[in-house]
Design a protein around this motif. Sequence first.
Motif, PDB file in Angstrom:
ATOM      1  N   SER A  30      24.715   8.676 -58.760  1.00  0.00           N
ATOM      2  CA  SER A  30      24.671   7.830 -57.665  1.00  0.00           C
ATOM      3  C   SER A  30      23.888   8.702 -56.559  1.00  0.00           C
ATOM      4  CB  SER A  30      26.230   7.546 -57.377  1.00  0.00           C
ATOM      5  OG  SER A  30      26.343   7.237 -56.168  1.00  0.00           O
ATOM      6  N   LEU A  31      24.366   9.893 -56.172  1.00  0.00           N
ATOM      7  CA  LEU A  31      23.785  10.523 -55.095  1.00  0.00           C
ATOM      8  C   LEU A  31      22.329  10.927 -55.319  1.00  0.00           C
ATOM      9  CD1 LEU A  31      26.676  13.099 -54.464  1.00  0.00           C
ATOM     10  CD2 LEU A  31      25.978  11.039 -53.184  1.00  0.00           C
ATOM     11  N   GLU A  32      21.947  11.054 -56.510  1.00  0.00           N
ATOM     12  CA  GLU A  32      20.451  11.351 -56.707  1.00  0.00           C
ATOM     13  C   GLU A  32      19.723  10.048 -56.724  1.00  0.00           C
ATOM     14  OE1 GLU A  32      20.771  15.119 -60.011  1.00  0.00           O
ATOM     15  OE2 GLU A  32      20.547  12.919 -60.715  1.00  0.00           O
ATOM     16  N   ILE A  33      19.994   9.154 -56.963  1.00  0.00           N
ATOM     17  CA  ILE A  33      19.249   7.945 -57.039  1.00  0.00           C
ATOM     18  C   ILE A  33      19.368   7.313 -55.523  1.00  0.00           C
ATOM     19  CG2 ILE A  33      19.440   5.433 -57.621  1.00  0.00           C
ATOM     20  CD1 ILE A  33      20.178   6.248 -60.307  1.00  0.00           C
ATOM     21  N   SER A  34      20.462   7.352 -55.115  1.00  0.00           N
ATOM     22  CA  SER A  34      20.566   6.397 -53.481  1.00  0.00           C
ATOM     23  C   SER A  34      19.962   7.473 -52.483  1.00  0.00           C
ATOM     24  CB  SER A  34      22.187   6.323 -53.341  1.00  0.00           C
ATOM     25  OG  SER A  34      22.768   7.396 -53.135  1.00  0.00           O
ATOM     26  N   ASN A  35      20.000   8.579 -52.387  1.00  0.00           N
ATOM     27  CA  ASN A  35      19.578   9.471 -51.636  1.00  0.00           C
ATOM     28  C   ASN A  35      18.722  10.528 -51.932  1.00  0.00           C
ATOM     29  OD1 ASN A  35      21.843   8.024 -50.265  1.00  0.00           O
ATOM     30  ND2 ASN A  35      21.578   9.555 -48.451  1.00  0.00           N
ATOM     31  N   ASP A  36      18.085  10.625 -53.167  1.00  0.00           N
ATOM     32  CA  ASP A  36      17.295  11.685 -53.478  1.00  0.00           C
ATOM     33  C   ASP A  36      17.709  13.116 -53.346  1.00  0.00           C
ATOM     34  OD1 ASP A  36      15.073  12.246 -55.054  1.00  0.00           O
ATOM     35  OD2 ASP A  36      13.906  12.462 -53.539  1.00  0.00           O
ATOM     36  N   TRP A  37      18.971  13.149 -53.281  1.00  0.00           N
ATOM     37  CA  TRP A  37      19.830  14.503 -53.062  1.00  0.00           C
ATOM     38  C   TRP A  37      19.618  15.321 -54.329  1.00  0.00           C
ATOM     39  CZ3 TRP A  37      24.692  12.655 -50.212  1.00  0.00           C
ATOM     40  CH2 TRP A  37      24.470  12.384 -49.146  1.00  0.00           C
ATOM     41  N   GLU A  38      19.634  16.882 -54.058  1.00  0.00           N
ATOM     42  CA  GLU A  38      19.762  17.557 -55.331  1.00  0.00           C
ATOM     43  C   GLU A  38      21.370  17.756 -55.564  1.00  0.00           C
ATOM     44  OE1 GLU A  38      18.956  22.254 -56.712  1.00  0.00           O
ATOM     45  OE2 GLU A  38      18.390  21.672 -54.603  1.00  0.00           O
ATOM     46  N   VAL A  39      21.763  17.677 -56.843  1.00  0.00           N
ATOM     47  CA  VAL A  39      23.050  17.440 -56.975  1.00  0.00           C
ATOM     48  C   VAL A  39      23.341  18.443 -58.384  1.00  0.00           C
ATOM     49  CG1 VAL A  39      25.168  16.288 -57.891  1.00  0.00           C
ATOM     50  CG2 VAL A  39      23.240  15.065 -56.299  1.00  0.00           C
ATOM     51  N   LEU A  40      24.440  19.474 -57.976  1.00  0.00           N
ATOM     52  CA  LEU A  40      24.691  20.510 -58.967  1.00  0.00           C
ATOM     53  C   LEU A  40      26.091  19.964 -59.226  1.00  0.00           C
ATOM     54  CD1 LEU A  40      23.767  23.356 -56.573  1.00  0.00           C
ATOM     55  CD2 LEU A  40      22.404  22.656 -58.504  1.00  0.00           C
ATOM     56  N   THR A  41      26.390  20.451 -60.792  1.00  0.00           N
ATOM     57  CA  THR A  41      27.804  20.285 -61.081  1.00  0.00           C
ATOM     58  C   THR A  41      28.585  21.300 -61.891  1.00  0.00           C
ATOM     59  OG1 THR A  41      27.162  19.478 -63.192  1.00  0.00           O
ATOM     60  CG2 THR A  41      27.173  17.568 -61.270  1.00  0.00           C
ATOM     61  N   ALA A  42      29.589  21.530 -61.586  1.00  0.00           N
ATOM     62  CA  ALA A  42      30.635  22.465 -62.198  1.00  0.00           C
ATOM     63  C   ALA A  42      31.798  21.719 -62.808  1.00  0.00           C
ATOM     64  CB  ALA A  42      31.006  23.426 -61.316  1.00  0.00           C
ATOM     65  N   SER A  43      32.129  22.489 -63.988  1.00  0.00           N
ATOM     66  CA  SER A  43      33.431  21.615 -64.719  1.00  0.00           C
ATOM     67  C   SER A  43      34.697  22.085 -64.356  1.00  0.00           C
ATOM     68  CB  SER A  43      33.234  21.594 -66.054  1.00  0.00           C
ATOM     69  OG  SER A  43      33.044  22.778 -66.713  1.00  0.00           O
ATOM     70  N   SER A  44      34.744  23.330 -63.635  1.00  0.00           N
ATOM     71  CA  SER A  44      35.789  24.110 -63.200  1.00  0.00           C
ATOM     72  C   SER A  44      35.790  24.798 -61.833  1.00  0.00           C
ATOM     73  CB  SER A  44      36.327  25.037 -64.394  1.00  0.00           C
ATOM     74  OG  SER A  44      35.239  26.127 -63.968  1.00  0.00           O
ATOM     75  N   GLY A  45      37.034  25.026 -61.326  1.00  0.00           N
ATOM     76  CA  GLY A  45      36.960  25.998 -59.844  1.00  0.00           C
ATOM     77  C   GLY A  45      36.135  27.069 -60.070  1.00  0.00           C
ATOM     78  N   LYS A  46      36.362  27.781 -61.096  1.00  0.00           N
ATOM     79  CA  LYS A  46      35.831  29.288 -61.271  1.00  0.00           C
ATOM     80  C   LYS A  46      34.319  28.904 -61.288  1.00  0.00           C
ATOM     81  CE  LYS A  46      36.737  33.260 -64.088  1.00  0.00           C
ATOM     82  NZ  LYS A  46      37.266  33.946 -64.874  1.00  0.00           N
ATOM     83  N   GLU A  47      33.744  27.953 -62.179  1.00  0.00           N
ATOM     84  CA  GLU A  47      32.248  27.874 -62.267  1.00  0.00           C
ATOM     85  C   GLU A  47      31.908  27.214 -61.035  1.00  0.00           C
ATOM     86  OE1 GLU A  47      29.088  25.051 -64.690  1.00  0.00           O
ATOM     87  OE2 GLU A  47      31.438  24.687 -64.837  1.00  0.00           O
TER      88      GLU A  47
END
Length: 125
Positions: free
Chosen positions: A22-39
């Motif tokens: 959603s964020l990459e397509i609509s605003n061409d933002w760089e989006v990073l993801t993490a699957s845990s709080g520690k990561e």
Amino acid sequence: MVERRILIIDDEADIREVAQLSLEISNDWEVLTASSGKEGLKMAVAHRPDAILLDVMMPDMDGPTTWENLQQDPTTKDIPVIFLTAKVQAAEQRRYAQLGITAVLTKPFDPLTLADHIVQTLKWV
């Protein structure tokens, strides 16, 4: 629009994927993801995102604990954090506001308006 870097920290892969697309397509933002709080903490320090979308309920390290750790680090304490949660009772909303959370976004969120919500909340006009 100015390119932004957003970090999504959520233990649910489908939530991360929908929000990222959603964020990459609509605003061409760089989006990073993490699957845990520690990561997520490691990624926040390494990449210094403009904002963080942070799931409240995660195993091991929940959202409020992750947020507290972000606040203790001088390199991440000023990054705006928007909580993602399915629990939207008034008591939780007040608790998050008292913590200093920038905003709360309820799940499920509308992928078509997610970027607009972030822009309005953080006044990135």
